[in-house]
Design a protein around this motif. Structure first.
Motif: not given
Length: 384
Positions: A203-210, A150-160
């Motif tokens: 921490v601070t997801v990027t598009r490479n962390d999918t 499970t994830s605390n954020n289903s649609n995280p924003r990149e670099h935020e």
């Protein structure tokens, strides 16, 4: 008188033999019987299985056995007792209906649950009414279900945004492992594991962390691995550009095709006109992906204020306004000089006719009806 030789020799023991006997008594002890032990089979039990508490080295010809919950012999904790001479079993307060006490002192517990985890004490009553006891231990572990990430954020924003992934529900005596893209977790300052490794923080997801991400839960009796989990990272949307097939057009002609150009894939497009959502008129059509707007024919009302917006579930960006130059012909200048002259002459003729008709009516209205005679000629002097 000398002492008698025969009887005296049979009553006295030589010192050497006495010393040997003392030595044997000092250094030799009779063998003792093996100590009572309890063996749990299997040693690590899975919930729902059957478990044996085996009694080893039980004294010969015992009078009976009894099993108790806990480490003390307490009748309130009695599971069952067995009397050898009558082959009779008596159940106690802790009997659940799933226990069987055999004649050799072994206790069977069927379909064990985690509630059965704990200590069990065997009491053996010997034929001399002496007792001995031994305590065994049972550990029951749950069979782990397939964990769900499970994830605390289903649609995280990149670099935020920072994302916390959790592997299944918390259970005791369970260890956890993680994989990303079918590989062990790389060393990264942005990847943090909790102390029990059940949660993974990105921490601070990027598009490479999918991902995809996979976690494994393991306890002493089972291993279970999750299905792959992929993060939907929302990247920032670049400003789209708006292009027209023809920036200058003549009214009532066309078509004019407006194209919205976005740098990213997977974005949606909508249109605006003068700052408001575009309401499609009969002359307007959109492509299936909304990237092109066709206007056919064009009118002077369609001159300026077009914008397109590219967006995803978390970000959006709007293009600069586009202005079209629409030209049209003046219809009054299309009349020739001759046509204008004819119109003027016609107007003058109409006015002349109206003026003559009015004069005629005016002159005759004052002398109407006309003067008349009685049949006599004009008066005059007569000649005789």
């Amino acid at each position: 008188m000398e002492p008698p030789s025969g009887p005296a020799s049979r009553r006295h023991v030589p010192w050497s033999r006495l010393l040997l006997a003392v030595s044997l008594l000092t250094f030799w002890t009779p063998p003792t019987s093996a100590q009572l032990t309890v063996e749990t089979v299997p040693p690590l039990a899975a919930e729902g299985l059957d478990v044996l508490l085996l009694a080893h080295n039980v004294t010969k010809n015992p009078l009976g056995y009894s099993w108790h919950r806990g480490e003390r012999v307490d009748n309130t904790q009695l599971i069952a007792s067995y009397r050898v001479d009558t082959n009779a079993t008596t159940n106690g307060p802790e009997y659940s209906g799933r226990e069987t006490l055999y004649a050799n002192g072994t206790l069977l517990i069927q379909n064990v649950t985690q509630r059965e985890t704990g200590s069990y004490t065997l009491l053996v009553t010997k034929n001399d009414l002496q007792t001995e006891r031994q305590t065994g231990h049972l550990h029951v572990h749950p069979v782990l279900p397939t964990p769900v990430i499970t994830s605390n954020n289903s649609n995280p924003r990149e670099h935020e945004d920072t994302v916390v992934l959790t592997c299944g529900s918390e259970t005791q005596n369970t260890s956890y492992m993680w994989w990303i893209n079918s590989q062990s977790l790389p060393k990264s300052m942005r990847l943090e594991l909790s102390k029990d490794k059940r949660t993974l923080t990105v921490v601070t997801v990027t598009r490479n962390d999918t991902g995809p991400y996979v976690c494994e839960a393991r306890n002493p009796v089972s291993v279970s691995r999750s299905d792959p989990f992929t993060l939907d990272v929302l990247s920032p949307v670049a400003k789209p550009s708006l292009q027209a097939s023809n920036a200058t057009v003549t009214e009532h002609e066309g078509p004019v095709i407006l194209t919205c150009l976005a740098d990213e894939t997977g974005v949606s497009i909508c249109w605006f006109f003068k700052g408001q959502s575009l309401l499609l008129a009969e002359r307007m059509t959109l492509s299936s992906d909304n990237s092109t707007l066709t206007i056919d024919p064009i009118s002077r009302e369609n001159t300026r204020g077009y914008q397109c917006e590219a967006f995803n579930r978390g970000n959006s960006n709007r293009s600069d306004p586009l202005r079209l130059r629409v030209t049209w012909r003046e219809t009054s200048r299309a009349l020739g000089v001759g046509a204008i002259t004819g119109i003027v002459i016609g107007v003058l003729l109409v006015l002349t006719l109206l003026a003559g008709l009015g004069r005629f009516i005016f002159l005759h209205r004052g002398n109407w009806p006309p003067g008349s005679t009685s049949g006599h000629g004009p008066s005059g002097s007569s000649v005789s």
